[in-house]
Motif scaffolding. Sequence first.
Motif, PDB file in Angstrom:
ATOM      1  N   ARG A  68      93.522  37.127 -40.175  1.00  0.00           N
ATOM      2  CA  ARG A  68      92.616  36.031 -39.807  1.00  0.00           C
ATOM      3  C   ARG A  68      93.334  35.057 -38.886  1.00  0.00           C
ATOM      4  N   LYS A  69      92.668  34.752 -37.777  1.00  0.00           N
ATOM      5  CA  LYS A  69      93.198  33.769 -36.835  1.00  0.00           C
ATOM      6  C   LYS A  69      92.647  32.405 -37.243  1.00  0.00           C
ATOM      7  N   LEU A  70      93.422  31.663 -37.996  1.00  0.00           N
ATOM      8  CA  LEU A  70      92.975  30.367 -38.505  1.00  0.00           C
ATOM      9  C   LEU A  70      92.716  29.374 -37.383  1.00  0.00           C
ATOM     10  N   TYR A  71      93.394  29.549 -36.261  1.00  0.00           N
ATOM     11  CA  TYR A  71      93.224  28.660 -35.111  1.00  0.00           C
ATOM     12  C   TYR A  71      91.952  28.978 -34.328  1.00  0.00           C
ATOM     13  N   ASP A  72      91.285  30.071 -34.667  1.00  0.00           N
ATOM     14  CA  ASP A  72      90.081  30.521 -33.958  1.00  0.00           C
ATOM     15  C   ASP A  72      88.915  30.640 -34.942  1.00  0.00           C
ATOM     16  N   ASN A  73      88.731  29.592 -35.728  1.00  0.00           N
ATOM     17  CA  ASN A  73      87.658  29.551 -36.723  1.00  0.00           C
ATOM     18  C   ASN A  73      87.666  30.742 -37.674  1.00  0.00           C
ATOM     19  N   GLY A  74      88.847  31.254 -37.973  1.00  0.00           N
ATOM     20  CA  GLY A  74      88.965  32.346 -38.931  1.00  0.00           C
ATOM     21  C   GLY A  74      88.568  33.701 -38.391  1.00  0.00           C
ATOM     22  N   ALA A  75      88.548  33.862 -37.051  1.00  0.00           N
ATOM     23  CA  ALA A  75      88.216  35.160 -36.455  1.00  0.00           C
ATOM     24  C   ALA A  75      89.088  36.237 -37.099  1.00  0.00           C
TER      25      ALA A  75
END
Length: 81
Positions: A68-75
């Motif tokens: 999960r990319k936390l910096y990208d809204n959890g993408a």
Amino acid sequence: MALFIACEVDPALARDNAAARKLEEVCPVDIYAVGADGGVEIVEKNLDECTLCELCLAVGAPGQVKVRKLYDNGAVLERHA
């Protein structure tokens, strides 16, 4: 606590020693380790070192390992069929 990345491993896969060893082997920044119980352990202090190489996604069935990319809204990065 990680600021940029979160990794998730399906509980069934997380208990598998062979999968734990494979995740530990493929991750270039040591996010995964074999825990004391023989299963997957996520090394929290290394999470933000993730290079998004996607090597971990190939371990297990599609969807069993997610980044999960936390910096990208959890993408979510995950392997699909």
